[in-house]
Scaffold this active site. Structure first.
Site, PDB file in Angstrom:
ATOM      1  N   SER A 159       4.763   2.436   8.026  1.00  0.00           N
ATOM      2  CA  SER A 159       4.389   1.334   7.140  1.00  0.00           C
ATOM      3  C   SER A 159       5.564   0.910   6.273  1.00  0.00           C
ATOM      4  CB  SER A 159       3.225   1.755   6.239  1.00  0.00           C
ATOM      5  OG  SER A 159       2.068   1.931   6.984  1.00  0.00           O
ATOM      6  N   ASP A 171       0.101  -7.662   1.280  1.00  0.00           N
ATOM      7  CA  ASP A 171       0.481  -6.258   1.422  1.00  0.00           C
ATOM      8  C   ASP A 171       1.995  -6.092   1.473  1.00  0.00           C
ATOM      9  OD1 ASP A 171       0.092  -3.538   1.526  1.00  0.00           O
ATOM     10  OD2 ASP A 171      -0.154  -3.480   3.702  1.00  0.00           O
ATOM     11  N   HIS A 186       0.814  -1.221   0.000  1.00  0.00           N
ATOM     12  CA  HIS A 186       0.000   0.000   0.000  1.00  0.00           C
ATOM     13  C   HIS A 186       0.849   1.273   0.000  1.00  0.00           C
ATOM     14  CE1 HIS A 186       0.412  -0.293   4.517  1.00  0.00           C
ATOM     15  NE2 HIS A 186       0.559   1.006   4.359  1.00  0.00           N
TER      16      HIS A 186
END
Length: 372
Positions: free
Chosen positions: A216, A139, A109
């Site tokens: 992230s 992901d 993402h």
């Protein structure tokens, strides 16, 4: 003189009492040994790992729904007063160098639909990043920069990580480069809905190390400076860290990065069964002795399990030496395997323990590898 003699007698009496009772005073009964907390020094791990974590800046030709789902529809309003109306849109995250020749792993993402990816090292050198492959289901994404002799992290065995073990989260939260936070492993094989269309299908390490937007794709490392996970999500009602964060286990990361590098696509292995978790209630209803293991509710036709004689009602207790008592634990083991891999499966059938040596298959029932 008489008084002196009386004093000597008294003194002798006192000394005699001490000498008689002194054995018990000098050597008291041994107490049970108590475990003392061991000091864990995380400074070496922090110093050695921070140079292997990079800052990733991406530019999008448009604002995607994936971007909105992860970062939230009000993040821009919170920081800038209004939602972006001009293009390109910029976003940022973190990544981890996993080889000296420039391979970098991050979250899918972070780079999905990106028109441009810019990688900045901890020493401020800047490179254009190439997207080698992505796996939206887990992901994860694999990037590459043209550089050699880079600092990198080695993979730990995430199956060996223990609850309560100290870990460090390293990334670039809120635009604060090279930030290190500490915590412990709070849980393993945690099932989590991330809101990205793969609810309940992924397996995470849970930690209480502070992680925020921008972390992230960053590193979760152990006290030895080895990579145990890739930080991915937080449990929060407002988009900010409130106590729990989640990381993709390193064993899964390593396997998917290998697949993306060599095949361009993830090689997913299947056992070919529909399974159900056990508890005290349904174990009793199924006439099982206990609630350990995973109940086989259905065996797929022509799947690996069918070819190896699995039956409905079998209870799987171990896969490849790993105890399995939940659906995430089963998924966690299988996500590290490829079609054609052989695994040992221990199951219980009507009270009898049986060991099966199974060759895992792909979704089409073959051992062929999928290439992009």
């Amino acid at each position: 003189m008489r008084a002196l003699n009386q004093f000597k007698v008294l003194l002798f009496t006192v000394l005699s009492i001490v000498s008689v009772t002194g054995v018990s005073c000098a050597q008291p009964a041994k107490q049970p040994a108590t475990k003392t907390a061991k000091y864990v020094d995380l400074t070496d791990a922090a110093e050695s790992c921070v140079n292997a974590v990079v800052y990733i800046k991406t530019e999008f030709t448009q604002k995607t729904s994936v971007w909105d789902e992860f970062f939230g529809g009000t993040i821009w309003e919170h920081f800038f007063g209004s939602a972006p109306s001009t293009y390109p849109v910029q976003a940022a995250g973190s990544g981890v160098i996993i080889s000296s020749d420039g391979y970098i792993v991050t979250n899918n993402h972070v780079v999905e639909d990106a028109a441009k990816v810019t990688i900045t090292l901890n020493d401020k050198r800047e490179y254009e990043g190439e997207i080698i492959g992505t796996d939206p289901a887990s992901d994860l994404a694999l990037l590459k920069i043209k550089e050699t002799r880079l600092p990198y992290l080695t993979f730990a065995n995430s199956d060996s990580v223990r609850i309560g073990e100290w870990v460090l989260a390293i990334g670039n939260p809120m635009g604060l480069n090279s930030t290190v936070t500490a915590g412990i492993i709070s849980a393993k094989a945690r099932q989590l809905s991330t809101g990205r269309g793969n609810a309940g299908d992924e397996v995470y390490l849970q930690t209480d190390a502070a992680v925020n937007s921008g972390n992230s794709g960053g590193a979760l490392v152990n006290a030895s400076g080895q990579l145990v996970g890739i930080n991915t999500a937080i449990a929060s009602g407002n988009g900010y860290y409130t106590g729990y964060s989640f990381a993709i286990p390193s064993n899964i990361v390593e396997k998917i990065c290998y697949d993306l590098q060599h095949f361009g696509a993830t090689q997913q292995a299947y056992l070919g069964v529909s399974i159900m978790e056990l508890n005290a209630t349904n174990a009793k209803e199924l006439n099982l002795d206990d609630a350990n293991g995973i109940y086989v509710a259905e065996v797929s036709e022509n799947g690996a399990a069918s070819q190896n004689g699995f039956q409905e009602g079998d209870v799987i207790t171990h896969i490849d030496g790993t105890p399995v008592n939940s659906l995430p634990e089963v998924r966690g083991v299988l996500k590290t395997k490829s079609p054609g891999d052989k695994v040992s499966v221990i199951l219980v059938r009507k009270g009898e323990k049986i060991t099966k040596n199974v060759t895992l298959l792909n979704s089409k029932g073959t051992t062929e590898r999928v290439e992009k």
